[in-house]
Design an enzyme around this catalytic site. Structure first.
Site, PDB file in Angstrom:
ATOM      1  CG  ASP A   8      35.833  -3.380  -4.580  1.00  0.00           C
ATOM      2  OD1 ASP A   8      35.984  -4.368  -3.523  1.00  0.00           O
ATOM      3  OD2 ASP A   8      35.749  -3.491  -5.541  1.00  0.00           O
ATOM      4  CD  GLU A  20      40.223 -11.718  -5.308  1.00  0.00           C
ATOM      5  OE1 GLU A  20      41.458 -12.071  -5.784  1.00  0.00           O
ATOM      6  OE2 GLU A  20      38.638 -10.541  -5.318  1.00  0.00           O
ATOM      7  CD  GLU A  79      38.085  -7.990  -2.790  1.00  0.00           C
ATOM      8  OE1 GLU A  79      39.650  -8.756  -3.389  1.00  0.00           O
ATOM      9  OE2 GLU A  79      37.456  -7.126  -2.720  1.00  0.00           O
ATOM     10  CG  ASP A  90      42.299  -5.191 -16.082  1.00  0.00           C
ATOM     11  OD1 ASP A  90      40.821  -4.929 -15.931  1.00  0.00           O
ATOM     12  OD2 ASP A  90      43.241  -5.426 -14.766  1.00  0.00           O
ATOM     13  CG  HIS A 115      41.210  -8.351 -14.148  1.00  0.00           C
ATOM     14  ND1 HIS A 115      41.083  -7.379 -13.084  1.00  0.00           N
ATOM     15  CD2 HIS A 115      40.670  -9.425 -13.961  1.00  0.00           C
ATOM     16  CE1 HIS A 115      40.904  -7.374 -12.481  1.00  0.00           C
ATOM     17  NE2 HIS A 115      40.509  -8.859 -12.735  1.00  0.00           N
ATOM     18  CG  HIS A 164      35.861 -10.865  -1.811  1.00  0.00           C
ATOM     19  ND1 HIS A 164      36.204 -11.108  -3.043  1.00  0.00           N
ATOM     20  CD2 HIS A 164      34.833  -9.531  -2.378  1.00  0.00           C
ATOM     21  CE1 HIS A 164      36.222 -10.545  -3.420  1.00  0.00           C
ATOM     22  NE2 HIS A 164      35.787  -9.230  -3.787  1.00  0.00           N
ATOM     23  CG  ASP A 210      42.384  -8.729  -4.006  1.00  0.00           C
ATOM     24  OD1 ASP A 210      43.871  -8.947  -4.193  1.00  0.00           O
ATOM     25  OD2 ASP A 210      41.706  -8.421  -5.078  1.00  0.00           O
TER      26      ASP A 210
END
Ligand code: XUL
Ligand code: CO
Length: 437
Positions: free
Chosen positions: A308, A231, A267, A103, A100, A270, A295
């Site tokens: 995660d 996403e 993901e 980041d 991102h 998710h 992901d």
């Protein structure tokens, strides 16, 4: 140059009997499977945010990990993150990363200063990419963390917030092109609502589509030749997110004429939050020609949030890789570890152990998925299960020739169908036999 992972040398494949914790047991990057090296089937990527920025904080506790790298100047820290990241990727043999905007560089006092910091770091990262051959899988803009996005970004009630998001996306997309990335992700963590009492859902969705069209148009203008991805995620941080799951996103893309430009970034965690399996979301994407990228991570059946966690479930990884194979493999996408070490795993070695476990899990998943394909019994079973559509009345149905009247005549002549078993338990055992032989 300072080493951030001094106890770790280049991680090599040593085979499943190796006891070396810093070796791959299954991931043998150059091993050819189905005509392609494992590394090209898997296209592993490092997530910049979880790996180099996240310090283990949770809603009840502060950081447990040092992600300042012993420095205090925010730009020095940003450069140290890049150095640590490229050292880690080189040692693990990871060829891609995802980031991102927020980041890689600190936010400044003004947008102009943020932009300056950002582009300085893009230049720094580009140099490291040239030195190492490591590539960008996808870029994105963080339009969910700052207070300006408390009511959303593309779906904000505040046009100024919308404009700020657009400005961020413009730069993140330019950086993606500058770094040769073939993907750009929209993940709408704040694109949804907390209560319908204060929400104009229709305007919010129209505006989200407007923002995406702006990105598509600008991408064309600056030579972005990769894929845009949405996403899907149903909730967290927002109570109800518009990009709920693959099927919902596909409906949105089609309504607004965005389906030719967007694919899906699926993901695992998710999918769990949406009440689906990972393979369900991948299948929905594949059968709609929208399979894009992955992901990889995992949730926890005992917890209702986005944990995660690094993926270690070989069963799930196998069914995922089976879908990847069925989709014909990745084109512009890859397998990004959107995963972080646990709060208690605070050392730099833990990051290496985490990536090794994730990479080995998916390598084994690939090996086993390909065995399932070669074994052929699963595909054969499914083919036979639908064989009644290959001739007679079934073929008339799939050819679009049947009508309610013709089918009534058929039933008057043939009456009740003869049913056959779905053989679920047999198939589950077949998969276990292949997985655990
Ligand atoms: C959050 C999440 C994000 C996206 C990129 O759940 O998955 O990290 O992958 O914004
Ligand atoms: Co993600």
């Amino acid at each position: 140059m300072k080493e951030y992972f001094p106890t770790v040398k280049k991680v090599a494949y040593e085979g499943k009997n190796s006891k070396n914790p810093f070796a791959f047991k299954y991931y043998d990057p150059d091993r050819v499977i189905d005509g392609k090296p494992m590394k090209d089937h898997l296209k592993f990527a490092m997530s910049w945010w979880h790996t180099l920025c996240a310090g283990g904080a949770d809603p009840f506790g502060t950081n447990t990990m040092d992600r300042s790298y012993g420095l205090s100047d925010p730009m020095d820290i940003a450069r140290a993150k890049a150095d640590a990241g490229f050292e880690l990727m080189t040692k693990l043999g990871i060829e891609y990363f995802c980031f991102h905007d927020a980041d890689i560089a600190p936010e400044g006092e003004s947008f102009a200063e943020t932009k300056k910091n950002f582009w300085e770091m893009v230049g720094y990262i580009k140099q490291k990419m040239n030195e190492t051959g490591i590539k960008l899988l996808w870029g994105t803009a963080n339009c969910f963390n700052a207070p300006r996005y408390m009511h959303g970004a593309g779906t904000s009630c505040n046009a100024h917030s919308f404009a700020y998001a657009a400005a961020q996306i413009k730069n993140a997309l330019e950086a993606t092109v500058e770094l040769g990335g073939k993907g750009y992700v929209f993940w709408g963590g704040r694109e949804g609502y907390e209560t319908l009492l204060n929400t104009n859902m229709s305007l919010e969705l129209d505006n989200m589509a407007r923002l995406m069209h702006m990105a598509v148009d600008y991408g064309k203008k600056i030579g972005f030749d990769g894929d845009f991805y949405i996403e899907p995620k149903p909730k967290e941080p927002t109570k109800h997110q518009y990009d709920y799951d693959s099927a919902t996103v596909l409906g949105f893309l089609r309504k607004y004429g965005l389906d030719k430009y967007f694919k899906l970034n699926i993901e695992a965690n998710h999918a769990t939050l949406a009440g689906h399996t990972f393979e369900h979301e991948l299948t929905v994407a594949r059968i709609n020609n929208a399979f894009g990228s992955i992901d990889a991570n995992s949730g926890d059946p005992n917890l209702g949030w986005d944990t995660d966690k690094f993926p270690t479930d070989v069963y799930s990884a196998t069914l995922c890789m089976l879908e990847v194979i069925r989709a014909g493999g990745f084109t512009n996408g890859g397998l990004n570890f959107d995963a972080k070490v646990r709060r208690g795993s605070f050392t730099f070695e833990d990051i290496v152990y985490a990536y090794i476990s994730g990479m080995d899990t998916f390598a084994l998943g690939l090996i086993k998925a390909y065995e399932i394909v070669c074994d052929g019994r699963l595909d054969e079973f499914v083919k036979n299960r639908y064989s009644s559509y290959e001739s007679g009345v079934g073929k008339e149905i799939t050819d679009g020739k049947a009508t309610l009247e013709s089918l009534e005549s058929y039933i008057l002549e043939n009456d009740r169908p003869i049913m056959e078993s779905g053989r679920q338990e047999y198939l589950e055992t077949l998969i276990n036999n292949i997985l655990f032989d």
